[in-house]
Enzyme design. Structure first.
Site, PDB file in Angstrom:
ATOM      1  N   GLY A 160       0.745 -10.379  21.905  1.00 45.58           N
ATOM      2  CA  GLY A 160       0.587 -10.337  20.456  1.00 45.58           C
ATOM      3  C   GLY A 160      -0.407 -11.329  19.900  1.00 45.58           C
ATOM      4  O   GLY A 160      -0.530 -11.474  18.682  1.00 45.58           O
ATOM      5  N   ILE A 191      -1.558 -25.883  10.206  1.00 44.90           N
ATOM      6  CA  ILE A 191      -2.117 -27.232  10.328  1.00 44.90           C
ATOM      7  C   ILE A 191      -2.628 -27.701   8.965  1.00 44.90           C
ATOM      8  O   ILE A 191      -3.486 -27.054   8.365  1.00 44.90           O
ATOM      9  CB  ILE A 191      -3.280 -27.259  11.337  1.00 44.90           C
ATOM     10  N   GLY A 244      -3.899 -21.885  10.278  1.00 46.46           N
ATOM     11  CA  GLY A 244      -2.473 -21.632  10.102  1.00 46.46           C
ATOM     12  C   GLY A 244      -1.711 -22.756   9.438  1.00 46.46           C
ATOM     13  O   GLY A 244      -2.007 -23.167   8.312  1.00 46.46           O
ATOM     14  N   ASP A 272     -14.001 -14.213  13.204  1.00 50.87           N
ATOM     15  CA  ASP A 272     -12.901 -14.974  12.611  1.00 50.87           C
ATOM     16  C   ASP A 272     -13.244 -16.461  12.554  1.00 50.87           C
ATOM     17  O   ASP A 272     -13.091 -17.111  11.511  1.00 50.87           O
ATOM     18  CB  ASP A 272     -11.630 -14.749  13.431  1.00 50.87           C
ATOM     19  N   ARG A 279       0.826  -1.206   0.000  1.00 51.14           N
ATOM     20  CA  ARG A 279       0.000   0.000   0.000  1.00 51.14           C
ATOM     21  C   ARG A 279       0.857   1.252   0.000  1.00 51.14           C
ATOM     22  O   ARG A 279       0.539   2.253  -0.647  1.00 51.14           O
ATOM     23  CB  ARG A 279      -0.931  -0.006   1.216  1.00 51.14           C
ATOM     24  N   ARG A 280       1.963   1.202   0.760  1.00 51.45           N
ATOM     25  CA  ARG A 280       2.816   2.399   0.903  1.00 51.45           C
ATOM     26  C   ARG A 280       4.246   2.078   0.491  1.00 51.45           C
ATOM     27  O   ARG A 280       4.910   1.239   1.086  1.00 51.45           O
ATOM     28  CB  ARG A 280       2.805   2.880   2.354  1.00 51.45           C
ATOM     29  N   LYS A 321     -14.022 -19.178   9.197  1.00 54.54           N
ATOM     30  CA  LYS A 321     -13.342 -20.465   9.032  1.00 54.54           C
ATOM     31  C   LYS A 321     -14.347 -21.614   9.041  1.00 54.54           C
ATOM     32  O   LYS A 321     -14.192 -22.587   8.289  1.00 54.54           O
ATOM     33  CB  LYS A 321     -12.305 -20.630  10.152  1.00 54.54           C
ATOM     34  N   VAL A 380      -7.376 -21.318   7.060  1.00 59.32           N
ATOM     35  CA  VAL A 380      -7.958 -21.930   8.258  1.00 59.32           C
ATOM     36  C   VAL A 380      -6.875 -22.672   9.022  1.00 59.32           C
ATOM     37  O   VAL A 380      -6.189 -23.530   8.471  1.00 59.32           O
ATOM     38  CB  VAL A 380      -9.100 -22.913   7.905  1.00 59.32           C
ATOM     39  N   GLU A 413      -5.377  -8.506  18.667  1.00 60.60           N
ATOM     40  CA  GLU A 413      -5.190  -7.172  18.100  1.00 60.60           C
ATOM     41  C   GLU A 413      -5.647  -6.105  19.098  1.00 60.60           C
ATOM     42  O   GLU A 413      -6.334  -6.404  20.082  1.00 60.60           O
ATOM     43  CB  GLU A 413      -6.016  -7.047  16.815  1.00 60.60           C
TER      44      GLU A 413
END
Length: 434
Positions: free
Chosen positions: A192, A141, A139, A206, A49-50, A210, A137, A195
């Site tokens: 972390g 796995i 990560g 979320d 984007r930037r 999934k 879905v 969010e």
């Protein structure tokens, strides 16, 4: 080791946590990847984007960065597109443009797939390209490909899983440490896992996206996020967690996809539920994910591992890239979307489940009879009752029901709240896994 001659040019859309890790792994493992594919992968460009942001730590050649994502995916020298920008637009338009130009796509975009997966698969089929999205879905796995390919000859009846690491961390802290919801959320943010705005996680958005993807693959039917019944964990209290412990259970946010009745409809829901500590999903700790699959021939299978993070997600992306690149070299495509069953999604009201209900009631004769009458009025059978005196004239009444439709259970709870002897319906939670 000699490097194969053919070259496949890759456009990378997005260079955040996941995108930069994808680029790093493409570079660090280039020789091995080339040997596995039969062609060398080469970055053609990276859309961001930037352009003014410092990305020197990514190790990517600065000349590859561009703000013209549409131009990048339309280039004739691009063979594959990796999309990790997320969101609905411009991701949808970019993916459709790439497909129209004959490029296969690997994406991690769960929101887009849950919103418009059917249309994307249709476009991929029309243009003879691949659409792969293992990273969307759970990560790292390996889950979607086993559902789509390894179990393609079986009859899947249920998919039950913990597919959001943030909520699992919060509920695990509440269970193991006695932490309150707000405090556990702050810890998740500090680490972390969550969010600054945790809405998508704690309110179940979320997990619902999934669940829609999982249900569509498992039951060969188009399912969108809008079809998923969704409840988050914001209202789960320490009292709920303690009550679950008392009955040998633990609270988890579950994504549940299942064939219903005679198999003519699909049920898809996301909500917190109590499950027995003996259930394999009960032992999933911290920010990990796990999905429990039930199939007619294979029986019960469980997939477990890290469900998020740059490196794990990039691992899933690169796995898809290798597969798609191999197909490109061989001049073939993999299996596309499968919607032949086209089963409708059943309403939540018709879902059969059990309830754990906690009531604050007057401590006097006749209260239990009045409560039991309300359950009987809606044809809901009581399995267990536990009462604890609170103060001179009050009591906590905890009731666990047998299976009944969600519609009947909801009507029962509404009726209980109208009884003069019930001061408050303190909590209501479904019970699964038995």
């Amino acid at each position: 080791m000699s490097t194969p001659g053919p070259v496949l040019r890759v456009a990378l859309l997005g260079c955040g946590v996941v995108g930069s890790e994808v680029a790093r792994q493409l570079n660090d493992h280039s020789t091995d990847l080339a040997a596995r594919i039969g062609a060398r992968l080469e970055l053609a460009g990276v859309a961001v984007r930037r352009l003014d942001r410092d990305r020197s730590d990514t190790g990517i050649d600065p000349s590859l960065f561009t703000a013209d994502a549409a131009g990048l995916v339309a280039r004739d020298d691009v063979d594959l597109v990796i999309e990790v920008v997320g969101g609905i637009e411009p991701a949808r338009s970019l993916i459709l443009t790439a497909m129209e130009r004959g490029k296969s796509v690997v994406t991690a975009n769960k929101a887009l797939l849950a919103d418009d997966g059917y249309a994307l698969h249709t476009a991929a089929d029309k243009h003879g390209v691949d659409l792969y999205y293992e990273a969307a879905v759970a990560g790292a796995i390996p889950l979607l490909r086993p559902l789509r390919e390894s179990l393609a000859g079986d009859h899947i009846t249920r998919v039950l899983g913990i597919v959001n690491g943030t909520t699992n961390y919060i509920l695990d802290q509440m269970d193991s440490q006695g932490t309150g919801f707000a405090e556990a959320l702050e810890e998740a943010q500090a680490l972390g896992y969550a969010e600054a705005d945790p809405t998508a996680d704690v309110d179940g958005f979320d997990a619902a996206a999934k669940a829609a993807i999982l249900a569509g693959i498992a039951f060969h039917s188009p399912v969108s996020a809008a079809d998923v019944h969704r409840e988050g964990i914001s209202d789960v209290t320490t009292a709920d967690v303690a009550s679950a412990k008392a009955m040998g259970a633990v609270v988890k946010l579950l994504a549940i996809c299942e064939l219903t009745g005679d198999g003519s409809t699909v049920g898809v829901r996301v909500h917190p539920a109590m499950i027995p500590r003996s259930h394999p999903l009960a032992g999933v700790r911290g920010a990990y994910n796990a999905v429990f699959v039930e199939a007619a021939a294979a029986g019960q299978l469980m997939f477990y591992g890290p469900g998020a993070g740059g490196a794990p997600t990039a691992s899933a992306v690169l796995g898809d890239v290798v597969t798609v690149a191999r197909h490109r070299v061989g001049g073939v495509t993999g299996p596309g979307g499968s919607w032949y069953a086209d089963r409708p999604v059943r309403s939540m009201g018709q879902t059969v489940t059990r309830y754990h209900i906690s009531l604050d009631v007057d401590d006097r004769p006749g209260v239990l009879a009045a409560v039991a009458t309300e359950f009987a009025r809606h044809d809901v059978s009581i399995e267990t009752v536990r009462q604890r005196t609170e103060g001179p004239d009050g009591a906590d009444l905890v009731i666990v029901t047998h299976q009944a439709t969600d519609e009947a259970l909801t009507a029962t709870v509404n009726g209980l709240s109208q009884l003069d002897t019930v001061r408050e319906v303190m909590s209501v939670m479904r019970v699964e896994g038995e």
